[in-house]
Design a protein around this motif. Structure first.
Motif, PDB file in Angstrom:
ATOM      1  N   CYS A   1      -8.205   8.172   2.858  1.00 23.32           N
ATOM      2  CA  CYS A   1      -8.524   8.984   1.684  1.00 23.32           C
ATOM      3  C   CYS A   1     -10.011   8.882   1.343  1.00 23.32           C
ATOM      4  CB  CYS A   1      -7.664   8.527   0.505  1.00 23.32           C
ATOM      5  SG  CYS A   1      -7.631   9.662  -0.891  1.00 23.32           S
TER       6      CYS A   1
ATOM      7  N   ILE B   1     -12.592   6.650  -4.417  1.00 23.86           N
ATOM      8  CA  ILE B   1     -11.301   6.007  -4.165  1.00 23.86           C
ATOM      9  C   ILE B   1     -11.446   4.494  -4.277  1.00 23.86           C
ATOM     10  CG2 ILE B   1      -9.416   5.723  -2.524  1.00 23.86           C
ATOM     11  CD1 ILE B   1      -9.792   8.563  -3.706  1.00 23.86           C
TER      12      ILE B   1
ATOM     13  N   THR C   1       0.830  -1.214   0.000  1.00 21.38           N
ATOM     14  CA  THR C   1       0.000   0.000   0.000  1.00 21.38           C
ATOM     15  C   THR C   1       0.860   1.257   0.000  1.00 21.38           C
ATOM     16  OG1 THR C   1      -0.100   0.145   2.415  1.00 21.38           O
ATOM     17  CG2 THR C   1      -1.769  -1.245   1.311  1.00 21.38           C
TER      18      THR C   1
ATOM     19  N   ASN D   1      -5.684   4.249   1.823  1.00 25.26           N
ATOM     20  CA  ASN D   1      -6.864   4.479   0.999  1.00 25.26           C
ATOM     21  C   ASN D   1      -8.107   4.623   1.851  1.00 25.26           C
ATOM     22  OD1 ASN D   1      -5.193   4.236  -1.239  1.00 25.26           O
ATOM     23  ND2 ASN D   1      -6.646   2.963  -2.366  1.00 25.26           N
TER      24      ASN D   1
END
Length: 279
Positions: free
Chosen positions: A195, A203, A157, A192
């Motif tokens: 986000c 996303i 990631t 993520n």
């Protein structure tokens, strides 16, 4: 949930372009505010010559500007929204001052072939990548290739990893002009999940986001297509993202900035750009 805006900038075309009067132009597609064609870095530093030898400045149909990266001598990687609707590409490599065509390391490549990912969506900015096939290879002093991720990194990631974003884009939401000098900014990759708390279902696993430190460092209109790189343990730089979008609230709003995640497209890049992917 905030909407996203693609980081492009329109260049006003004339017989002789007045670069200091380049202005952004906004168009609206659904909930996404797309900004046709161009570039800039929030905060950061001016790059010394040769520091970012893979960085490309892309002039699009004489009316737009994006960033890119040299991944093979005749292949430039950029964002699909930079290629969308573009017929003619002029790639400036070895450039420091984007206005100065007398720089000794500057080489300019041309192309009419921008190959967007076949599943690119201009509405969600998913699969936002494109390979520009240059008419001829480019190499020389001050010019070099950026390394793509290895297959062993596909599951990573990169959360919490220090990264660098670069380009010639606007220095702030208030400044209408791009930067003459190539700039870079050091940032941190975020999860993520975090986000998604800003952008919701926009996303996906195909994105990677950065923490902008409350809007003090990141990209702006329109660092689109430029590279997000990390430095690996061997000291080499690897591109993990392609600059894609910011919040419609602005580059300095404090929201994360979004990139296309390169590790999701290694097979596509090997097939379409002819780049050999490391194991």
């Amino acid at each position: 949930m905030k909407t996203v805006v693609a980081l492009t900038l329109l260049v006003v075309a004339a017989q002789a372009v007045d670069w200091h009067n380049i202005k952004p132009k906004y168009s609206f597609r659904n909930t996404i505010r797309a900004v046709p064609k161009a570039d800039r870095i929030i905060g950061g530093n001016i790059a010394t010559p040769g520091l970012l030898p893979f960085q490309a400045g892309l002039f699009l149909d004489g009316s737009g500007f994006c960033g890119g990266s040299l991944i093979k001598e005749d292949k430039v990687l950029t964002a699909a929204h930079c290629c969308d609707g573009t017929g003619n590409f002029e790639a400036h490599l070895g450039a420091q001052n984007i206005y100065d065509e007398s720089e000794p390391t500057l080489q300019i490549g041309t192309s009419t072939n921008g190959q967007m990912h076949e599943n690119y969506s201009p509405f969600t900015l998913n699969n936002d990548l494109c390979v520009i096939h240059l008419d001829a290879p480019i190499s020389g002093a001050g010019i070099g290739l950026i390394r793509l991720p290895s297959r062993s990194q596909v599951g990573e990631t990169f959360e919490g990893v220090a990264a660098t974003s670069s380009g010639w884009g606007r220095p702030s939401d208030a400044d209408p002009n791009i930067s003459p000098e190539l700039k870079y900014v050091d940032v941190t990759i975020m999860s993520n999940a975090e986000c998604s708390s800003y952008f919701g279902s926009t996303i996906t696993a195909n994105h990677v986001c950065i923490d902008t430190a409350n809007g003090s460092g990141g990209v702006c209109n329109g660092d689109s297509g430029g590279p997000l790189t990390i430095t690996e343990t061997d000291g080499g730089k690897t591109q993990v993202g392609i600059t894609s979008f910011v919040s419609s609230a602005g580059c300095e709003s404090g929201s994360p900035h979004g990139y296309c995640r390169v590790t999701g497209y290694l097979d596509w890049l090997e097939q379409n750009a002819g780049v050999t992917i490391r194991p």
